[in-house]
Design a protein around this motif. Structure first.
Motif, mmCIF file in Angstrom:
data_model
loop_
_atom_site.group_PDB
_atom_site.id
_atom_site.type_symbol
_atom_site.label_atom_id
_atom_site.label_comp_id
_atom_site.label_asym_id
_atom_site.label_seq_id
_atom_site.Cartn_x
_atom_site.Cartn_y
_atom_site.Cartn_z
ATOM 1 N N CYS A 536 1.001 -1.148 0.093
ATOM 2 C CA CYS A 536 -0.229 0.153 -0.153
ATOM 3 C C CYS A 536 0.849 1.526 0.097
ATOM 4 O O CYS A 536 1.419 1.594 0.731
ATOM 5 C CB CYS A 536 -1.087 0.051 1.591
ATOM 6 S SG CYS A 536 -1.672 -1.001 1.537
ATOM 7 N N GLY A 550 -2.629 3.508 2.334
ATOM 8 C CA GLY A 550 -3.605 3.216 1.595
ATOM 9 C C GLY A 550 -3.998 2.003 2.718
ATOM 10 O O GLY A 550 -2.921 1.910 3.365
ATOM 11 N N LYS A 554 -10.332 -1.610 2.842
ATOM 12 C CA LYS A 554 -11.213 -0.449 1.777
ATOM 13 C C LYS A 554 -11.239 0.767 2.159
ATOM 14 O O LYS A 554 -11.588 1.442 1.579
ATOM 15 C CB LYS A 554 -12.068 -0.760 1.208
ATOM 16 C CG LYS A 554 -12.568 -2.554 1.008
ATOM 17 C CD LYS A 554 -13.508 -2.953 1.078
ATOM 18 C CE LYS A 554 -13.278 -4.136 0.625
ATOM 19 N NZ LYS A 554 -15.160 -5.245 1.115
ATOM 20 N N CYS A 555 -9.929 1.585 3.116
ATOM 21 C CA CYS A 555 -9.998 2.827 3.060
ATOM 22 C C CYS A 555 -8.376 2.802 2.872
ATOM 23 O O CYS A 555 -7.284 3.193 3.127
ATOM 24 C CB CYS A 555 -10.188 2.310 4.813
ATOM 25 S SG CYS A 555 -11.812 1.714 5.475
ATOM 26 N N THR A 571 -13.209 6.545 4.082
ATOM 27 C CA THR A 571 -13.560 5.247 3.167
ATOM 28 C C THR A 571 -14.603 5.941 2.039
ATOM 29 O O THR A 571 -14.817 6.869 1.433
ATOM 30 C CB THR A 571 -14.862 5.004 4.445
ATOM 31 O OG1 THR A 571 -15.994 5.963 4.362
ATOM 32 C CG2 THR A 571 -14.086 4.840 6.196
ATOM 33 N N HIS A 573 -13.868 2.758 -0.779
ATOM 34 C CA HIS A 573 -13.572 1.801 -1.998
ATOM 35 C C HIS A 573 -14.390 1.188 -1.789
ATOM 36 O O HIS A 573 -14.206 0.682 -0.423
ATOM 37 C CB HIS A 573 -12.157 2.017 -2.369
ATOM 38 C CG HIS A 573 -11.789 3.188 -3.060
ATOM 39 N ND1 HIS A 573 -11.681 3.695 -3.966
ATOM 40 C CD2 HIS A 573 -10.743 4.247 -2.404
ATOM 41 C CE1 HIS A 573 -10.991 4.661 -4.483
ATOM 42 N NE2 HIS A 573 -10.280 5.230 -2.744
ATOM 43 N N THR A 574 -14.218 -0.112 -2.719
ATOM 44 C CA THR A 574 -14.680 -1.640 -2.756
ATOM 45 C C THR A 574 -13.972 -2.493 -2.757
ATOM 46 O O THR A 574 -14.048 -3.353 -2.525
ATOM 47 C CB THR A 574 -16.101 -1.269 -3.800
ATOM 48 O OG1 THR A 574 -15.317 -1.095 -4.934
ATOM 49 C CG2 THR A 574 -16.905 -0.256 -3.528
ATOM 50 N N GLU A 575 -12.636 -2.242 -3.055
ATOM 51 C CA GLU A 575 -11.083 -2.875 -2.631
ATOM 52 C C GLU A 575 -10.329 -2.313 -1.975
ATOM 53 O O GLU A 575 -10.474 -0.833 -1.859
ATOM 54 C CB GLU A 575 -10.750 -3.337 -4.558
ATOM 55 C CG GLU A 575 -12.434 -4.185 -5.076
ATOM 56 C CD GLU A 575 -12.136 -5.461 -4.759
ATOM 57 O OE1 GLU A 575 -11.381 -5.904 -3.662
ATOM 58 O OE2 GLU A 575 -12.691 -5.974 -4.688
ATOM 59 N N SER A 576 -9.561 -2.744 -2.104
ATOM 60 C CA SER A 576 -7.713 -2.334 -1.336
ATOM 61 C C SER A 576 -7.838 -0.967 -1.747
ATOM 62 O O SER A 576 -7.861 -0.723 -2.988
ATOM 63 C CB SER A 576 -6.203 -3.239 -1.016
ATOM 64 O OG SER A 576 -6.883 -5.034 -0.444
ATOM 65 N N VAL A 577 -6.856 -0.040 -1.071
ATOM 66 C CA VAL A 577 -6.812 0.751 -1.841
ATOM 67 C C VAL A 577 -5.033 0.724 -2.036
ATOM 68 O O VAL A 577 -4.356 0.350 -0.826
ATOM 69 C CB VAL A 577 -6.888 2.577 0.096
ATOM 70 C CG1 VAL A 577 -6.026 3.621 -1.140
ATOM 71 C CG2 VAL A 577 -8.795 2.259 -0.628
ATOM 72 N N LEU A 591 -7.023 8.521 -4.211
ATOM 73 C CA LEU A 591 -7.082 6.988 -3.723
ATOM 74 C C LEU A 591 -6.513 6.327 -5.046
ATOM 75 O O LEU A 591 -8.409 6.843 -6.090
ATOM 76 C CB LEU A 591 -8.245 7.400 -2.821
ATOM 77 C CG LEU A 591 -7.932 7.688 -1.392
ATOM 78 C CD1 LEU A 591 -9.879 8.059 -0.997
ATOM 79 C CD2 LEU A 591 -7.065 8.550 -0.396
ATOM 80 N N PHE A 593 -7.366 2.155 -5.968
ATOM 81 C CA PHE A 593 -7.835 1.590 -4.943
ATOM 82 C C PHE A 593 -7.092 0.469 -5.878
ATOM 83 O O PHE A 593 -7.412 -0.177 -7.526
ATOM 84 C CB PHE A 593 -9.610 1.418 -4.759
ATOM 85 C CG PHE A 593 -10.303 0.784 -6.033
ATOM 86 C CD1 PHE A 593 -10.726 0.103 -6.349
ATOM 87 C CD2 PHE A 593 -10.802 1.941 -6.882
ATOM 88 C CE1 PHE A 593 -11.782 0.209 -7.807
ATOM 89 C CE2 PHE A 593 -11.874 2.251 -7.805
ATOM 90 C CZ PHE A 593 -12.287 1.582 -8.342
#
Length: 600
Positions: A536, A550, A554-555, A571, A573-577, A591, A593
Motif C-alpha cells: 500500500c 492506503g 478498503k480505506c 472510506t 472504496h470497494t477494494e484495497s487502496v 486514492l 484502489f
C-alpha cells in the motif's frame, strides 16, 4: 563522474524560452509566508528572516548588499512603495506596526553607520494582508481583518467596516478624490468615500471563490479583480455605468484558445495587462481581452493526474476527474512507475518489458524510447531528477543516471524517427542486494541525495556529488521496503529547511517509518492501517504536516506527522487502496484502489 552543476550549465539545445532565469537569490533563515511584495522602477522589497525588511536595488551588481531595515517585532506581511520618486517611500506592515520609511534617508543613515528609522503610523491593527499609498503619498490604506484603516503619520483618518471576511486588497481611485475600492474574501467589492467614511456602492457576491487581487485601470476607468479559481472580472468605473461588469474572463478557457492560435506581433501602442497566478504570468490585450503571451513557472500545479496500469497503458486525468483521460500506449508489459517532469510538460514511464518511455502531455507518441537491449531486467522505478536534467531509474541491483535531450520534431528523411537522445552517465550498484525495490530522489529542488531500498531489507543513501554510497541502514524493516517517500514540499506551500531531511519508508506487514537523514534514525512509526499482503502506497502532504497511506481494509488513512495514531479514516472504496497522492496546490488527496496494478 561528471559534476552535476557542470552538466546543468550546458544548454545542449534546450529551449531556454520556457525557463525563468534566476538573477538574484536571498535566503531567509525562517520560512516566508505568501505576502504582498513591492516593486518600483528600480527597487524591489521583500521580508527576510520574518521581521526584517530587505530592499534590493535592481541596477546594482549581483554581489552588492541590499538595504536591510529593522523595526518590526512580528513577521512582515505586506509591503508597498509610494507613487512618487522624490522622496521614494515604502510602507511595511505586520501585526505590531505599520511603518513608513524614506528610502533616501535610510540609505544615508546606513552610509553614516547609523541605524535607519521609519515613522510608525499604526500599531496593533491585526493581521495585515495589503497596504497601498494614496496618489499623493500622504495617506496609506491598510487592510487588516475585515476592516480598512486609512492612516497618515498623525492619526487614523478613517476606519471602514462592512466586509464580512478578510479584506484582501484596496486601491485608491486616481481621478476621483477620496475614493477607495476594496475587495474581500466575502467575494464582493465595495466603493468608499474614505474621508467621510461613507460606503458609496457594494457589489453582489461575484463568484463562488474569494477575490484575491485588484487593479485600477486608469486609462479605461475600470477595476479588474481576480478570484481564487483563476477567473478575471472587469467592472466599469465610468459615471453612469453603475459599476456594471464589462467582461468576465475564464483563464482556463483562454489558455486553451491561446495554445491553439497563431501568435502575432502586437501593434504599436497596444496596452497590456499583466496577470500573475500560482502557475505563471499571463499578458492580456486590453483592447480585445485576449491572452497574448504566457510564461509558466516551474513546479507541479496539480492539474493532471497520471496512472500506470497493468494492461500496459498510461492514463492522464484532469485532477477534477471530469472528462475522458488521455491514453498513452506502447509498452509491452505492466507499467511499474510513472513520474512527472518539474515543468509538467513530460511524463516518464517504465515497464516490466524492460523499456522506458518519455511522453509529451500534448502527444500520444513517446518522445524518447529506451529498449530492452539496454536493460537486463525489468525497470522497477524511473523519475526525472535534478530539476529535469537527468533520469534516474533502477534495474536489478543497480540504478542508472541518464542524461537526455528531447526533440519532438521529426527527421525529414526518416520521418518516424525523433531527434531525442539519451546517454548513460553512471551506474550505481547497491551493496549486498539482489534487487532495488524502491528508489527516491527530489526533483523539485537541487539535491545530490538519492535513496535506495533493497530486497535485503536495507536502505542506502547515495551522494551523487561525490559519486558513491554515503551510508547504509541495515534491517530498516522486517521485510524489504516497497516504497520510499521523501518530503519534497510544493511551490504552493512553505516549510522549515530542516523538514526536507525527513523521509518515509513502508514495508508489507511492518507499517510506516519516519526517518531523519541527519541522524539516520527512525523518529516515529505509524500503524493502524492494514498492509499484510499488498504494498500500500504512502504520500507526504505539500505542507509536510500530514501523511496519507492506503490500506487493505478498503480505506485510506491520514496521520499527523507528530502523532503515531491516525487522525482521519477515508472510506468509500470497494477494494484495497494501494496508492495515494496529495494535490500540490489544493487540499485534496487522490486514492487508487486495487483492481489492477495502478501506479502514480
Amino acid at each position: 563522474m561528471e559534476n552535476l552543476m557542470d552538466l546543468c550549465s550546458i544548454e545542449d539545445g534546450y529551449n531556454s524560452s520556457s525557463i525563468v532565469l534566476e538573477k538574484q537569490v536571498f535566503r531567509s533563515k525562517v520560512p516566508e509566508s505568501h505576502v504582498q511584495l513591492a516593486c518600483s522602477l528600480h527597487y524591489c522589497a521583500f521580508p527576510l528572516n520574518g521581521n526584517e525588511l530587505c530592499i534590493w536595488n535592481m541596477s546594482d551588481e549581483p554581489n552588492h548588499q541590499p538595504l536591510r531595515l529593522i523595526g518590526h517585532h512580528h513577521a512582515i506581511t505586506a509591503l508597498a512603495f509610494g507613487t512618487k520618486v522624490d522622496p521614494l517611500l515604502i510602507c511595511s506592515a505586520s501585526q505590531d506596526y505599520v511603518i513608513v520609511w524614506n528610502l533616501d534617508e535610510c540609505t544615508n543613515k546606513v552610509l553614516e553607520g547609523l541605524m535607519p528609522q521609519g515613522t510608525v503610523i499604526g500599531t496593533l491593527l491585526g493581521m495585515v494582508l495589503y497596504v497601498r499609498f494614496s496618489p499623493d503619498d500622504q495617506t496609506v490604506a491598510v487592510c487588516a481583518g475585515n476592516r480598512i484603516y486609512v492612516l497618515n503619520d498623525e492619526a487614523i483618518i478613517a476606519e471602514l467596516e462592512g466586509h464580512l471576511a478578510p479584506v484582501t486588497a484596496a486601491e485608491f481611485c486616481t481621478w476621483e478624490k477620496n475614493i477607495l475600492i476594496s475587495i474581500s474574501e466575502d467575494r464582493s467589492f465595495k466603493v468608499w468615500d474614505y474621508c467621510i467614511g461613507l460606503l458609496i456602492y457594494q457589489s453582489a457576491v461575484i463568484t463562488a471563490f474569494p477575490l484575491l487581487s485588484l487593479f485600477i485601470d486608469e486609462a479605461n476607468k475600470q477595476i479588474i479583480t481576480g478570484c481564487a479559481d483563476g477567473q478575471l472580472w472587469i467592472f466599469s468605473l465610468i459615471s453612469g455605468h453603475k459599476y456594471r461588469c464589462v467582461i468576465h474572463i475564464n483563464f482556463k478557457k483562454e489558455r486553451k484558445k491561446f495554445y491553439n492560435k497563431i501568435t502575432k506581433f502586437p501593434a504599436e501602442g497596444t496596452q497590456y495587462l499583466w496577470i500573475g497566478s500560482s502557475t505563471g504570468l499571463f499578458i492580456i490585450n486590453n483592447a480585445n481581452f485576449e491572452l497574448e503571451a504566457a510564461l509558466h513557472y516551474k513546479g507541479g500545479n496539480g492539474e493532471l493526474l497520471a496512472c500506470g496500469l497493468a494492461d500496459k497503458t498510461l492514463l492522464a486525468f484532469k485532477s477534477n476527474l471530469i472528462g475522458e483521460p488521455t491514453v498513452y500506449s506502447g509498452h509491452d508489459g505492466a507499467i511499474t512507475s510513472v513520474g512527472w517532469s518539474h515543468d509538467n510538460n513530460w511524463v516518464v514511464s517504465s515497464s516490466e518489458d524492460r523499456t522506458l518511455k518519455i511522453w509529451s502531455v500534448s502527444s500520444a507518441e513517446p518522445a524518447l524510447c529506451l529498449g530492452k537491449e539496454i536493460f537486463h531486467k525489468s525497470i522497477r522505478s524511473a523519475q526525472f531528477y535534478y530539476i529535469d536534467t537527468f533520469i534516474l531509474l533502477s534495474c536489478g541491483a543497480e540504478f542508472y543516471l541518464l542524461r537526455y535531450y528531447l526533440d519532438t520534431s521529426k527527421d525529414e528523411i526518416k520521418r518516424y524517427r525523433t531527434k531525442s537522445i539519451c546517454k548513460s552517465i553512471q551506474k550505481f550498484p547497491m551493496a549486498s542486494t539482489v534487487e532495488i525495490t524502491s528508489l527516491s530522489a527530489v526533483n523539485d529542488f537541487y539535491s545530490y541525495i538519492v535513496l535506495a531500498a533493497g530486497s535485503n531489507r536495507a536502505l542506502e543513501i547515495f551522494d551523487l556529488n561525490v559519486g558513491r554510497s554515503a551510508a547504509v541502514i541495515r534491517d530498516a524493516h522486517s521485510r524489504s521496503v516497497h516504497q520510499i517517500c521523501q518530503n519534497k514540499g510544493s511551490s504552493f506551500s512553505c516549510q522549515p529547511q530542516e523538514a526536507y531531511n525527513l523521509f518515509l519508508t513502508a514495508a508489507i506487514g511492518d507499517g510506516i517509518k519516519l526517518w531523519d537523514l541527519r541522524t539516520l534514525r527512525c523518529e516515529r512509526r505509524f500503524e493502524g492501517h492494514n498492509s499484510r499482503s499488498h504494498p500500500c502506497g504512502i504520500s507526504v502532504s505539500p505542507c509536510g504536516q500530514f501523511i496519507a497511506c492506503g490500506s487493505e481494509d478498503k480505506c485510506a488513512y491520514i496521520y499527523e506527522k507528530h502523532s503515531s495514531t491516525y487522525s482521519y479514516k477515508l472510506t468509500g472504496h470497494t477494494e484495497s487502496v494501494i496508492n495515494v497522492a496529495f494535490n500540490p496546490s489544493s487540499p485534496q488527496v487522490f486514492l487508487i484502489f486495487f483492481l489492477t496494478n495502478f501506479n502514480f
